[in-house]
Write a protein that holds these residues in place. Structure first.
Motif: not given
Lengths: 260, 421, 365, 602
Positions: D162-163, D167-170, D215-217
């Motif tokens: 989730l983090t 974090v990556s989207v933000l 998510t995949a990564l």
């Protein structure tokens, strides 16, 4: 030869005379204990010698020269090293650094050395490190090895005391002043340190002044015992002489109830 | 694990190539660009201009109406040869050299940008202009007034002049002369003291006034300064009062200007002094002070009356639109200059833009040449003509007399002297 | 490595050059001031200088400004005395008082309370009371949130925190009430008339009277009440005070509160005198007030007040009396520089302030 | 230990919720919500304004459900009670906001508070009017709070996932300008156009794709970080050193190569960050190492910039001025930047000595206020009409030439070159800091910071040692000033406000005092995202609230994480050990034997 000579020294703090017309001397190679009840002015006495306090009047001579008015670092440079009653290490620095930094006044590399890591700098660092490990090694395996790079605050209480002594040793003093070196230690540790203090003189050649409450230590190491009360010397001489002195007994017992 | 990495990379690459191919698909158009190159606006895209104003911090009161003035002008002007005009996100010059430079960097990085409306502050323009100029763009400022950015009005280039810089605001030297001429010739005052507040703008204007006043034959008894944040003005007024000047000119901002007006009474030597401020104090919270009554203010002539921009809008129309859109009155006086600056830029683009192969081409050098030729173009602030160093403003300075702190609107219209070269 | 084998290899040289340099600065500063004063005297003798009225005006504003510095300085001084750190945010507490003064006085003015003499006095009292309440609450809140958890930390930690609090409050108020400076209603005309043979404006007399009364009240509170005694005991030694049955926590809060109240009074006086407040009103006066506290001797209430008056006076008089005769232009621009220079000089000559510090034993070192 | 789902501290949760609600209201009134609402993060569902407003109940829920587990107590099972605790907090917060909506609607305080008005009402009620708005705010608060509390229930892997996704989207949304610029520079501008909506913000569908990829990564690289770290820990000292050297070279290579692929915007940002890294490294020596709280540090930045301007500018005011131009100083030629630099450094060092000598013996807090005073004195002198014939006064010094390095002139028009220049000096500053910190002098600084009287008793001349730190800090600041002058091309006194000092202090503290990597990360994050005093960051919309956030951050860090964001890993571990030890000590068990240590170091 008289290493430290104190004559008619008086200091008072806002009406309270902490040290009153005190005379005191230490011969080269002696171990002198300073005892007295709480509030007798022992720590003030140390502070006077090491420059943390200035006497109102009187003389303090070290190796025949007055050290009054010198800054504490200058006094250390002259050759007086000390520990503190309430253990004041540099807690965030490692054990090794604590001892290395104490050799500051014996070393001289300033800007260029560290910046360009010159040969002189590297040699000096190596010497500092060697000296540091040497003094730490004095206490056996406790403070060396993996411990060297631990910050000082992880140490146990007894080891903190030991490290403080090592740090004072590292300033390469002629006169070593220990403020309650075994306070808070258990009997076994006290016995060990008693032995080490003897070695500090015999192997390292320090002259030593000790403030201590632990009478076994005082008895075992001291050449001479000085008893302070209310800033005045009430007795001095051998342990046996002092321990039976009526004034001393009164000073301790007479007020022990009201003390602390 | 390896697998997942591979497919994710595959997707990214696929997407990228597909898009790149789409972008390169159109035919190479025929248009010969000038020395500075040209901007090509493809079909369906918009002409890019930018707004660079002090929209945050303590100068936001100036920058925000400028920014909105630009937005309204773009709306009013409509399309250029069938292409929309896009102002993008408003940039902030932070009223400082560093802020101006950073924002200009952002603008210069975007090769699609044709021109910029801004900056609010002269200091920001000093640092921004070299970048804008280098990128071949033009910038038209609605509120820079420093002579260094254009010229000394005698035909000498200012030290910070850059090609491609224009402004619709007046040059400080005009205002200095206007105020000094009024004081010396109309009011017949021969001694004056000047106070600035260490702001580049107030300092420059104060200096311009002092120079003009002395050139006319007057004496500047004291030229001094206070600091922003000062409250106790007695010392500075005492300093001024020691020479008993007839006029005290303090073209500074609130709240320091207010403190001066309030504390001037009772200072020896200033019992009969005539106070004069400049446009920085033409704000409601200063003019509401009873102590400001009887003061003169110099500033750009805001009596736009029936002046109409080429868009057909007058000041009245503009204010109505402004109020309708933002729910308040403009907080500073340069909105009309911003409107005119924008219209000026859009008109020039309109004149030089060439359609070819479905794209619109705007030659950068031609745009500069076009702006240099501007003469007698109607704007809200009056008739606009650019001189060779980019001073395009209507250059009309008005002196108003503030008589009643209860009726600020009336005072603002009470023009007692008007200076136009 | 044994001690007896070697004499110390190297002894750091004494700090002689530092001392020498400091002496040079002291002499230089004295010379600068001396020459300036001399030039001023010559100017006055030559009849070109300031008129008597001008000098009187400078003194009167200097003292009224100084009275406010003094009132704010009390808060710094008391907190420093008890906790041993500079409460940087105290200037913002003062600003909170001034802002509340703006709001209440504007409301009262709109309701016609600003006119007749009796009504005006009543209105002023209301404004004062509300400002005192606001400032006190603000300071108590700050203490609770930002300082209490740090009671045992090294001294620089709460100091840094207080810088943060100061910036936060400044910008919070800026955001809440907008950046424009707020103008307070003008006092009735009889307040701006001049009184007594010194021809002092009514507002300034009022400011001085209120400041004096507050100061006297504070003195009585600290010296004569039980709480005041507790405060002094806590200032002297927290542990012993606790042993004596004093609620140290409560006493510390009281100290903050009393300091806050004084700042609130100062805020209202500021509004009366200058009629302009904004979110940034507190910052510079706050720093100046701390300067005043240091000048007078931190922890020393009388000293702080005196330091405030002195600083106000110097700020107002020195630019024209020392700098201007030296031919420096636009001296008023250097007013703040003068104030800070005074701080440096005082600390160079008397590191514990003019009237001596009164600090807890542990803070004296 | 099993507990019923309702066994929660409802009072505490409510209390936290009330604070959270008040915080939201406060944010609204200050303008954070409305002011940042125009910046979209994920178009069209999340704006920056809402991000702030919605994060608060989430955090409140998280905190409310975060129980303090005392030593020796069994950690309670996680479960529905966490959701409930979070939900209650969120609900309480929503209630405050709801009540505020009523007040907002009923009274008009816009005369006092400019943000009071319909825009705020729209924001808080999600444009649904008061009645529905209250319901929505209650529901949203409760749901977000429960969600925040629910975080505790998740398994560590889920939390991590989730983090990472969040974090990556933000990050992608916040870094919009950077990504856009980067893609543009490598010829993928169209990808950027696809990724971001035209009005700014991640477009919705790409945001979903990013979630999927992240998510995949995250799943793909699970455990790799720990693995690497374990490998590193397993190396012996020599290998670690080698590895560090490789890493250093890799970093240097990145610093050299990266800017080529970045456009002007990002390079400009990097150059500005670099200037602050320089300043922060300097202040780090002064505050972080030697423990001298200098809050007038900007003075040296200013002196550096002005000295450079005075020496290198052909049209500097003093050259045009009669008093100097034809007299004593006329022999002084216009110096090129590189020649002037040593003079600037020496001069700034001298000013450091001049300011440092009188203040260095003062108590820490007196020193703070006096340095602040000196900082202001210097700025006022630069501003003054008195010195304006030499220094330009408020008009500053303009037309400062760039840095002529033989092949090209580095100036503000080419931020890439400026960045390289800054990077060289940052490297130099890191080198100087590191070499000094690990030397005899550095140890003495540390000792003084830890316990000054003892350091003195151990033979350290505290006065000269502290002065040396002060001067070193000044010299590093002068580098920054010198580059700043050449980069901006003009110096004005208002670039050197007290604010600069405070922001550098925040950077040093947030990064972690006395810790070089920490300070650098602190500068990159803070200056990069929020921006400097006069430099926009990535979230330029913040500039209005920048100082508010910096102030709050300073307080928060001091209260919660005095060791900084990026503390020395070993140190933190040990800090917690120390706490355990001290707890034991305070309980009256003086650790008498080495046994305690065995426990402590285990």
């Amino acid at each position: 030869m008289t290493l430290l000579d104190i004559k008619n020294v008086t200091i008072s703090f806002g009406g309270l005379t902490a040290i009153d017309d005190l005379n005191f001397h230490v011969e080269e190679g002696e171990i002198v204990s300073v005892i007295g009840p709480n509030g007798a002015g022992k720590t003030t006495f140390f502070n006077l010698i090491t420059g943390l306090a200035s006497p109102d009047h009187g003389q303090i001579n070290f190796e025949g020269e007055s050290i009054i008015g010198l800054d504490p670092n200058e006094i250390t440079a002259r050759g007086i090293g000390r520990t503190f009653q309430n253990v004041r290490l540099f807690p965030q620095m490692t054990i090794l650094e604590n001892v290395m930094v104490a050799q500051h006044c014996r070393t001289s590399q300033k800007i260029w050395g560290p910046l360009f890591r010159t040969k002189a700098y590297k040699e000096e660092e190596a010497l500092i490190r060697k000296n540091a490990e040497e003094v730490l090694g004095f206490f056996g395996p406790r403070l060396i090895g993996y411990r060297l790079h631990q910050p000082a605050f992880v140490l146990s209480y007894a080891n903190r005391r030991r490290l403080e002594i090592a740090r004072a040793m590292a300033t390469q003093p002629r006169l070593l002043m220990l403020d309650e070196p075994v306070a808070g230690m258990n009997p076994m540790e006290t016995a060990e340190l008693t032995q080490l203090i003897g070695k500090l003189r015999s192997e390292w050649g320090f002259t030593i002044v000790i403030i201590e409450h632990d009478m076994r230590l005082v008895r075992d190491v001291s050449d001479r015992v000085v008893v302070l009360d209310h800033g005045v010397t009430i007795a001095q001489g051998s342990y046996d002489h002092v321990s039976t002195h009526p004034d001393v007994i009164e000073a301790y017992l007479g007020r022990s109830a009201g003390d602390k | 694990m390896y697998k997942s990495k591979k497919w994710s990379r595959g997707i990214a690459l696929g997407v990228a190539f597909g898009l790149a191919a789409a972008a390169c698909g159109s035919d190479a158009p025929e248009f010969e660009a000038g020395a500075l190159g040209a901007v090509e606006v493809k079909e369906g895209e918009s002409i890019q201009i930018r707004s660079l104003e002090a929209i945050s911090g303590d100068v936001a009161f100036l920058g925000i109406p400028n920014d909105r003035g630009t937005a309204l002008a773009v709306e009013d002007y409509g399309q250029i040869k069938g292409f929309d005009v896009d102002v993008g996100t408003s940039l902030d010059d932070l009223c400082s050299a560093d802020g101006g430079q950073a924002a200009a960097q952002t603008i210069a990085a975007d090769e699609d940008v044709v021109g910029v409306i801004g900056t609010s502050c002269s200091g920001a323009a000093t640092a921004a202009m070299p970048l804008i100029s280098n990128a071949g763009m033009v910038m038209i400022s609605p509120s820079n007034t420093s002579p260094a950015l254009t010229s000394d009005l005698e035909g000498n280039k200012g030290s910070d002049y850059n090609v491609g810089y224009y402004r619709t605001a007046h040059n400080d030297l005009f205002q200095g002369r206007g105020a000094a001429t009024f004081a010396f010739e109309e009011l017949g005052l021969t001694t004056a003291a000047v106070i600035h507040d260490g702001d580049p703008y107030t300092n420059g204007l104060a200096q311009a006034f002092a120079d003009a006043f002395e050139a006319l034959g007057g004496t500047v008894t004291t030229f001094t300064a206070v600091n922003k944040g000062d409250t106790d003005m007695t010392p500075v007024l005492t300093e001024v009062g020691a020479e008993s000047p007839e006029l005290l000119f303090f073209p500074i901002f609130m709240p320091e200007g207010g403190f001066i007006a309030q504390q001037v009474a009772g200072v020896p030597g200033l019992e009969n002094v005539q106070l004069m401020g400049a446009d920085a104090l033409l704000t409601d919270n200063f003019m509401e002070l009873p102590e400001s009554e009887g003061m003169y203010f110099s500033g750009p002539d805001l009596q736009y009356g029936s002046n109409k921009s080429t868009t057909g809008k007058s000041a009245e129309d503009f204010l109505a639109a402004y109020n309708a859109k933002y729910g308040e009155e403009p907080s500073a006086a340069f909105w009309a200059h911003a409107y005119d600056a924008t219209v000026l830029l859009l008109t020039a683009i309109d004149n030089v833009a060439v359609e070819s192969g479905g794209s619109l081409f705007i030659d950068r050098q031609a745009l500069r040449d076009e702006l240099n030729k501007v003469s007698g173009v109607p704007g809200i602030t009056g008739s606009l003509s650019c001189d060779e160093f980019g001073d395009c403003g209507a250059q009309k300075i008005a002196l108003i007399l503030h008589e009643n702190s209860g009726d600020i609107a009336a005072s603002k219209e009470n023009v007692v002297y008007s200076y136009a070269p | 490595m044994t001690a007896t084998q070697r004499k110390p290899q190297k002894v750091w040289k004494t700090n002689n050059w530092v001392d020498l340099f400091l002496t040079a600065i002291r002499i230089g500063a004295m010379a600068f001031i001396g020459v300036g004063l001399l030039a001023f005297v010559l100017e006055q003798a030559g009849g070109e200088g300031l008129t008597g009225g001008a000098i009187r005006g400078l003194f009167v504003t200097g003292i009224s400004q100084g009275a406010m510095y003094g009132l704010i300085a009390l808060g710094y001084s008391m907190v420093y005395g008890v906790l041993g750190f500079i409460n940087f945010a105290h200037g913002e507490v003062f600003m909170a008082g001034a802002m509340s003064g703006w709001i209440t006085s504007t409301i009262l003015f709109e309701n016609g309370m600003w006119e007749g003499e009796a009504k005006f006095v009543l209105a002023l009292l209301i404004v004062l009371v509300i400002a005192v309440i606001v400032s006190t609450l603000a300071t108590i809140l700050i203490e609770r949130v930002a300082y209490r958890p740090l009671r045992e930390s090294p001294r620089l930690i709460p100091l840094i925190t207080s810088i943060g609090v100061s910036f936060f409050m400044q910008n919070a108020v800026l955001g809440l009430f907008g950046p424009a400076s707020k103008t307070l209603p003008a006092p009735p005309p009889w307040m701006s008339a001049e009184y007594t043979f010194l021809r002092i404006e009514g507002t300034k007399i009022l400011v001085l009277v209120i400041a004096a009364v507050s100061m006297a009240g504070l003195w009585v509170f600290v010296e004569r009440t039980k709480t005041g005694k507790a405060m002094r005991a806590v200032a002297e030694d927290k542990e012993i005070a606790a042993l004596m049955g004093i609620d140290v926590n409560r006493t510390i809060v009281t100290t903050f509160a009393v300091g806050g109240a004084m700042a609130g009074v100062a805020g209202v006086l500021w509004g009366l005198l200058f009629r302009g407040v904004s979110a940034l009103t507190g910052f510079l006066p706050g720093i100046k007030a701390f300067t005043a506290a240091v000048i007078g001797g931190v922890g020393n209430l009388g000293g702080s007040m005196a330091g405030g008056l002195l600083l106000g006076l110097v700020e107002s008089v020195a630019p024209l009396v020392i700098l201007k005769p030296l031919g420096i232009p636009a001296v008023s621009q250097l007013k703040d520089a003068v104030a800070f220079a005074v701080l440096v000089l005082i600390l160079l000559f008397k590191p514990t302030g003019l009237f001596g510090e009164r600090l807890a034993a542990e803070d004296r070192a | 230990m099993s507990r019923s789902a309702t066994d929660i501290d409802a009072k505490r949760s409510t209390y936290i919720g009330l604070i959270a609600g008040s915080t939201v209201v406060f944010m609204g009134l200050v303008g954070i919500g409305v002011g940042l609402n125009e910046r979209m993060l994920i178009d069209p569902i999340l704006s920056l304004g809402y991000l702030f407003v919605l994060t608060v109940p989430f955090v409140a829920g998280f905190v409310a459900a975060n129980e303090v587990v005392l030593e020796g107590m069994e950690e309670p099972e996680k479960g529905s009670r966490d959701l409930l605790a979070g939900g209650i907090a969120g609900l309480a917060g929503g209630l405050v906001v709801g009540l505020f909506l009523v007040v907002l609607n009923r009274f008009d305080l816009s005369e006092w508070m400019p943000r009071w008005g319909d825009q705020l009402l729209d924001l808080f009620s999600f444009r649904q009017g008061v009645g529905l708005g209250i319901v929505i705010s209650l529901v949203v608060g409760a749901v977000l709070g429960a969600f925040g509390g629910g975080i505790h229930v998740l398994k560590p892997e889920a939390k991590r996932l989730l983090t990472i996704v969040g974090v990556s989207v933000l990050t992608l949304a916040i870094l919009e300008a950077v990504v856009d610029d980067f893609l543009g520079e490598i010829g993928l501008k169209s990808l950027a156009r696809l990724l971001y909506a035209s009005g700014g913000g991640l477009a919705f569908v790409p945001a979903l794709i990013v979630v999927a990829i992240a998510t995949a990564l995250a799943l793909g690289f699970k455990g790799k970080g720990t693995e690497l770290k374990n490998q590193y820990d397993a190396m012996d000292e020599g290998e670690q050193k080698k590895y560090n050297t490789y890493m250093m070279f890799a970093t240097i290579a990145t610093a050299i190569i990266l800017p080529i692929f970045l456009g002007k915007i990002v390079n400009e940002l990097l150059a500005n960050i670099g200037l602050f890294v320089l300043l922060a490294l300097g202040l780090n020596i002064v505050v972080g190492r030697a423990g001298i709280l200098d809050i007038g540090y900007v003075a040296f930045f200013a002196v550096g910039a002005y000295a450079m301007a005075v020496l290198t500018t052909p049209e500097a005011p003093w050259r045009l001025n009669d008093t100097f131009a034809n007299t004593a100083f006329s022999w002084l030629p216009v110096l090129p930047w590189l020649v002037a630099l040593p003079i600037v450094v020496v001069l700034t060092g001298f000013v450091g000595l001049l300011i440092g000598t009188p203040v260095i013996r003062m108590r820490g807090d007196y020193l703070a206020i006096v340095t602040l005073g000196f900082g202001e004195i210097i700025r006022l002198l630069f501003l003054s009409d008195w010195l304006s014939p030499t220094l330009g006064g408020s008009q500053g010094i303009r037309n400062i030439p760039g840095v002529d390095i033989g092949i090209a002139e580095v100036n503000g028009t080419d931020p890439r070159a400026v960045f390289w220049l800054v990077a060289v000096f940052v490297a130099l500053a890191i080198y100087i800091s590191h070499q000094l910190e690990t030397s005899r002098i550095g140890r003495a600084w540390m000792a003084i910071r830890e316990d000054e009287p003892v350091a003195e008793a151990m033979g350290i001349n505290t006065v000269t040692t502290k002065l040396f730190a002060f001067v070193t800090g000044a010299v590093l600041a002068s580098f920054s000033g010198a580059i700043f002058a050449a980069k901006v091309g003009s110096t004005f006194p208002n670039s050197f406000l007290l604010l600069v000092s405070i922001i550098i202090l925040v950077v040093v503290i947030v990064g972690g005092m006395g810790n070089i990597p920490g300070v650098i990360v602190g500068a990159v994050v803070l200056i990069g995202i929020l921006g400097g005093p006069k430099q926009p960051g990535l979230l330029a919309e913040f500039s209005e609230f920048k100082l508010l956030i910096y102030g709050a951050l300073l307080v928060f860090m001091m209260l919660k994480r005095p060791e900084g964001l990026i503390p020395n890993a070993a140190r933190t571990r040990e800090l917690h050990l120390e706490e355990a030890l001290q707890d034991a000590w305070l309980k009256g068990e003086k650790p008498g034997s080495d046994d305690d240590e065995a426990v402590a170091t285990a």
